[in-house]
Design a protein around this motif. Structure first.
Motif, PDB file in Angstrom:
ATOM      1  N   GLU A 198     -33.614   7.723 -16.604  1.00 12.49           N
ATOM      2  CA  GLU A 198     -34.737   7.679 -17.541  1.00 12.49           C
ATOM      3  C   GLU A 198     -34.327   8.370 -18.846  1.00 12.49           C
ATOM      4  O   GLU A 198     -33.380   9.155 -18.859  1.00 12.49           O
ATOM      5  CB  GLU A 198     -35.936   8.435 -16.944  1.00 12.49           C
ATOM      6  CG  GLU A 198     -36.529   7.732 -15.742  1.00 12.49           C
ATOM      7  CD  GLU A 198     -37.650   8.535 -15.089  1.00 12.49           C
ATOM      8  OE1 GLU A 198     -37.779   9.739 -15.373  1.00 12.49           O
ATOM      9  OE2 GLU A 198     -38.375   7.930 -14.282  1.00 12.49           O
ATOM     10  N   PRO A 199     -35.081   8.104 -19.932  1.00 11.21           N
ATOM     11  CA  PRO A 199     -34.728   8.780 -21.191  1.00 11.21           C
ATOM     12  C   PRO A 199     -34.833  10.298 -21.034  1.00 11.21           C
ATOM     13  O   PRO A 199     -35.719  10.797 -20.348  1.00 11.21           O
ATOM     14  CB  PRO A 199     -35.801   8.280 -22.170  1.00 11.21           C
ATOM     15  CG  PRO A 199     -36.399   7.074 -21.536  1.00 11.21           C
ATOM     16  CD  PRO A 199     -36.220   7.193 -20.064  1.00 11.21           C
ATOM     17  N   ASP A 200     -33.912  10.994 -21.680  1.00 11.08           N
ATOM     18  CA  ASP A 200     -33.911  12.458 -21.679  1.00 11.08           C
ATOM     19  C   ASP A 200     -35.053  12.945 -22.581  1.00 11.08           C
ATOM     20  O   ASP A 200     -35.071  12.644 -23.775  1.00 11.08           O
ATOM     21  CB  ASP A 200     -32.541  12.919 -22.217  1.00 11.08           C
ATOM     22  CG  ASP A 200     -32.451  14.417 -22.371  1.00 11.08           C
ATOM     23  OD1 ASP A 200     -33.469  15.109 -22.150  1.00 11.08           O
ATOM     24  OD2 ASP A 200     -31.359  14.899 -22.725  1.00 11.08           O
ATOM     25  N   VAL A 201     -35.984  13.696 -22.001  1.00  8.62           N
ATOM     26  CA  VAL A 201     -37.168  14.096 -22.786  1.00  8.62           C
ATOM     27  C   VAL A 201     -36.834  15.121 -23.872  1.00  8.62           C
ATOM     28  O   VAL A 201     -37.648  15.395 -24.750  1.00  8.62           O
ATOM     29  CB  VAL A 201     -38.301  14.651 -21.878  1.00  8.62           C
ATOM     30  CG1 VAL A 201     -38.869  13.562 -21.002  1.00  8.62           C
ATOM     31  CG2 VAL A 201     -37.824  15.842 -21.046  1.00  8.62           C
ATOM     32  N   HIS A 202     -35.639  15.705 -23.801  1.00  7.22           N
ATOM     33  CA  HIS A 202     -35.264  16.672 -24.831  1.00  7.22           C
ATOM     34  C   HIS A 202     -34.453  16.042 -25.965  1.00  7.22           C
ATOM     35  O   HIS A 202     -34.232  16.668 -26.993  1.00  7.22           O
ATOM     36  CB  HIS A 202     -34.409  17.799 -24.227  1.00  7.22           C
ATOM     37  CG  HIS A 202     -35.200  18.652 -23.294  1.00  7.22           C
ATOM     38  ND1 HIS A 202     -35.090  18.565 -21.928  1.00  7.22           N
ATOM     39  CD2 HIS A 202     -36.127  19.598 -23.527  1.00  7.22           C
ATOM     40  CE1 HIS A 202     -35.914  19.420 -21.374  1.00  7.22           C
ATOM     41  NE2 HIS A 202     -36.557  20.056 -22.317  1.00  7.22           N
ATOM     42  N   PRO A 218     -36.563  25.939 -27.946  1.00  9.44           N
ATOM     43  CA  PRO A 218     -36.222  26.405 -26.596  1.00  9.44           C
ATOM     44  C   PRO A 218     -37.013  27.656 -26.202  1.00  9.44           C
ATOM     45  O   PRO A 218     -37.341  27.836 -25.029  1.00  9.44           O
ATOM     46  CB  PRO A 218     -34.724  26.729 -26.687  1.00  9.44           C
ATOM     47  CG  PRO A 218     -34.236  26.037 -27.915  1.00  9.44           C
ATOM     48  CD  PRO A 218     -35.405  25.836 -28.822  1.00  9.44           C
ATOM     49  N   ASP A 219     -37.360  28.499 -27.170  1.00  6.48           N
ATOM     50  CA  ASP A 219     -38.127  29.709 -26.823  1.00  6.48           C
ATOM     51  C   ASP A 219     -39.503  29.350 -26.264  1.00  6.48           C
ATOM     52  O   ASP A 219     -39.989  29.977 -25.324  1.00  6.48           O
ATOM     53  CB  ASP A 219     -38.272  30.619 -28.061  1.00  6.48           C
ATOM     54  CG  ASP A 219     -39.016  29.932 -29.201  1.00  6.48           C
ATOM     55  OD1 ASP A 219     -38.773  28.737 -29.450  1.00  6.48           O
ATOM     56  OD2 ASP A 219     -39.854  30.591 -29.845  1.00  6.48           O
ATOM     57  N   LEU A 220     -40.114  28.295 -26.819  1.00  8.55           N
ATOM     58  CA  LEU A 220     -41.431  27.868 -26.306  1.00  8.55           C
ATOM     59  C   LEU A 220     -41.285  27.351 -24.887  1.00  8.55           C
ATOM     60  O   LEU A 220     -42.114  27.619 -24.021  1.00  8.55           O
ATOM     61  CB  LEU A 220     -41.976  26.717 -27.147  1.00  8.55           C
ATOM     62  CG  LEU A 220     -42.876  27.007 -28.336  1.00  8.55           C
ATOM     63  CD1 LEU A 220     -43.496  25.716 -28.812  1.00  8.55           C
ATOM     64  CD2 LEU A 220     -43.934  28.028 -27.986  1.00  8.55           C
ATOM     65  N   GLU A 221     -40.211  26.590 -24.678  1.00 12.54           N
ATOM     66  CA  GLU A 221     -40.025  26.004 -23.352  1.00 12.54           C
ATOM     67  C   GLU A 221     -39.772  27.101 -22.313  1.00 12.54           C
ATOM     68  O   GLU A 221     -40.247  27.024 -21.176  1.00 12.54           O
ATOM     69  CB  GLU A 221     -38.865  25.014 -23.390  1.00 12.54           C
ATOM     70  CG  GLU A 221     -39.005  24.060 -22.265  1.00 12.54           C
ATOM     71  CD  GLU A 221     -38.191  22.808 -22.449  1.00 12.54           C
ATOM     72  OE1 GLU A 221     -38.120  22.282 -23.570  1.00 12.54           O
ATOM     73  OE2 GLU A 221     -37.644  22.369 -21.435  1.00 12.54           O
ATOM     74  N   ALA A 276     -41.955  30.201 -17.727  1.00  5.39           N
ATOM     75  CA  ALA A 276     -42.340  31.485 -17.125  1.00  5.39           C
ATOM     76  C   ALA A 276     -43.822  31.471 -16.735  1.00  5.39           C
ATOM     77  O   ALA A 276     -44.199  31.926 -15.648  1.00  5.39           O
ATOM     78  CB  ALA A 276     -42.044  32.622 -18.092  1.00  5.39           C
ATOM     79  N   VAL A 277     -44.660  30.942 -17.605  1.00  6.50           N
ATOM     80  CA  VAL A 277     -46.104  30.903 -17.314  1.00  6.50           C
ATOM     81  C   VAL A 277     -46.364  29.938 -16.158  1.00  6.50           C
ATOM     82  O   VAL A 277     -47.122  30.238 -15.230  1.00  6.50           O
ATOM     83  CB  VAL A 277     -46.896  30.472 -18.576  1.00  6.50           C
ATOM     84  CG1 VAL A 277     -48.372  30.311 -18.263  1.00  6.50           C
ATOM     85  CG2 VAL A 277     -46.696  31.471 -19.707  1.00  6.50           C
ATOM     86  N   ASN A 278     -45.697  28.808 -16.228  1.00  4.26           N
ATOM     87  CA  ASN A 278     -45.853  27.782 -15.183  1.00  4.26           C
ATOM     88  C   ASN A 278     -45.528  28.368 -13.809  1.00  4.26           C
ATOM     89  O   ASN A 278     -46.264  28.157 -12.840  1.00  4.26           O
ATOM     90  CB  ASN A 278     -44.912  26.629 -15.529  1.00  4.26           C
ATOM     91  CG  ASN A 278     -45.297  25.347 -14.849  1.00  4.26           C
ATOM     92  OD1 ASN A 278     -46.464  25.135 -14.534  1.00  4.26           O
ATOM     93  ND2 ASN A 278     -44.332  24.497 -14.605  1.00  4.26           N
TER      94      ASN A 278
END
Ligand SMILES: Cc1ncc(COP(=O)(O)O)c(C=O)c1O
Length: 409
Positions: free
Chosen positions: A22-26, A40-43, A48-50
């Protein structure tokens, strides 16, 4: 189901192999469906929250009062972002996505109309509005009344005024619409709705996390939110330009008593009173917590900075398109969603050549053309995108390939 289970490493290998198909979502090669933030910091924050909220359940606010509090704070933040006067109680809820937010808004308007004695209400929907309105009509016994667009691909207020009848529950305006990225004239449409005493739903599923920041950057953004008299409900997706993973949207109401109309309460069950403000029963905790975290982490400043970078990508693409003979934009898009049309080139052939180069542009059917939702993550690849587009156009000739049905993608 298998008798013996599969060990962890083998499973992960299998998933990697399947994901590689599948297409790479990044990779920022898609132009819709996913919204790479390029951050990347948001991810890392989201992961961590997830991890902390994998198994919570947002169904029961009495058992998970803090989670319910996070949801209220998200509703509050987004409602104030969208013009709800400070100090007023925010009314709304988080949902699984734009479609559920729209379904609930249409349900509330239906109930409102039924209280006015209208048994089978109508919803008035511009041709460019999302299919979720047709789904709402299908689910909730509403009649869908389509109205045409004007010559700028915006909802035609004159046609809306003519379409309003004694059975109208609500009229819809997109801020901005998916197919062309253009704003409907929200103030005019909401005015027409208010004159007729009916509701006006603003679909800000794409625009909610773009337009307020464009406004702060000094762009000319026509009023589209609760500051506009007559706007009764708004849908706003955090899982699009809010950069939270899928499963996060909001439905917001101007009035408390409208919010109650989307709720469901049942007291005839041996397991006690059951109440829910969403279509889903059990609701995942993670989208709520991730929305709370990302919204609070970025704040208005962070989102404004992201939108500023995003608009640089948009202007690069718009300038490149302006240089290509035979291709033009559809209407005047306000933000990062662009539609391209051509009278001389076969744009579906261009899309196919681009796909051979790994770019998944979307196809439009009306007009026949191409569709791009640009995200901040495209900043890293925009120069390559433009040079590949220029090359792809050179190889496309003017003879359109046979019409094929474009899929929403
Ligand atoms: C304007 C608009 N409204 C609603 C939706 C539906 O959102 P979802 O796919 O999250 O259900 C979309 C999706 O692209 C959209 O663009």
């Amino acid at each position: 189901m298998r008798e013996p289970g599969i060990d962890r490493d083998t499973l992960l290998e299998q998933l990697s192999a399947r994901q590689a198909l599948e297409p790479d979502v990044h990779a920022a090669k898609l132009f819709g469906l996913v919204y790479p933030s390029g951050r990347p910091d948001l991810e890392e924050l989201i992961a961590a929250v997830n991890a902390r909220y994998l198994f919570g359940n947002a169904l029961n606010p009495f058992r998970f009062p803090e989670l319910a509090g996070l949801e209220r704070e998200v509703v509050d933040s987004v409602a104030s972002l969208l013009g709800r006067p400070a100090g007023e109680r925010p009314v709304g809820a988080m949902t699984s996505g734009g479609t559920e937010s729209i379904l609930l808004a249409m349900l509330a308007h239906r109930e409102r109309a039924r209280r006015r004695g209208i048994e089978r209400p109508e919803i008035i929907v511009p041709q460019s509005a999302h299919p979720a309105y047709a789904k709402a009509a299908h689910y909730f016994d509403l009649d869908l009344v389509h109205v045409p667009l004007d010559e700028h691909w915006r909802a035609d207020t004159g046609a809306i005024r003519k379409a309003i009848t004694g059975r109208t529950a609500v009229v819809v305006a997109s801020a901005f619409c998916y197919p062309y990225g253009v704003m409907d004239p929200v103030a005019e449409i909401a005015g027409a709705a208010a004159d007729a005493g009916v509701g006006c739903h603003v679909d800000a599923c794409i625009g909610a996390f773009v337009l307020p920041f464009l406004e702060r950057l000094g762009h000319d953004v026509p009023p589209f939110d609760f500051r506009v008299p007559g706007v009764t409900t708004i849908s706003a997706d955090v899982h699009k330009y809010g950069y939270v993973p899928k499963g996060a949207s909001l439905v917001l109401h101007r009035d408390d008593d409208w919010f109650e109309l989307q709720g469901f309460l049942y007291d005839q069950w041996g397991a006690g009173i059951y109440g829910s403000a969403a279509i889903a029963g059990a609701r995942p905790a993670s989208p709520v917590a991730c929305s709370w975290a990302v919204i609070n982490h970025l704040g208005i400043e962070g989102y404004t900075e992201i939108v500023s970078g995003l608009m640089e990508v948009v202007s690069k693409v718009r300038s490149a398109v302006a240089e290509i003979d035979g291709i033009e934009l559809v209407g005047d898009p306000i933000g990062p969603v662009l539609a391209l049309q051509s009278e001389t080139l076969d744009l579906y052939a261009v899309a196919e050549t681009m796909e051979d180069r790994g770019w998944y542009l979307n196809k439009l059917t009306s007009p026949r053309g191409l569709h791009l939702m640009l995200s901040p993550g495209h900043a890293a690849v925009v120069d390559q995108l433009i040079s590949d587009l220029v090359e792809a156009v050179k190889t496309a000739d003017g003879a359109p390939t046979p019409q094929e049905t474009a899929r929403y993608s």
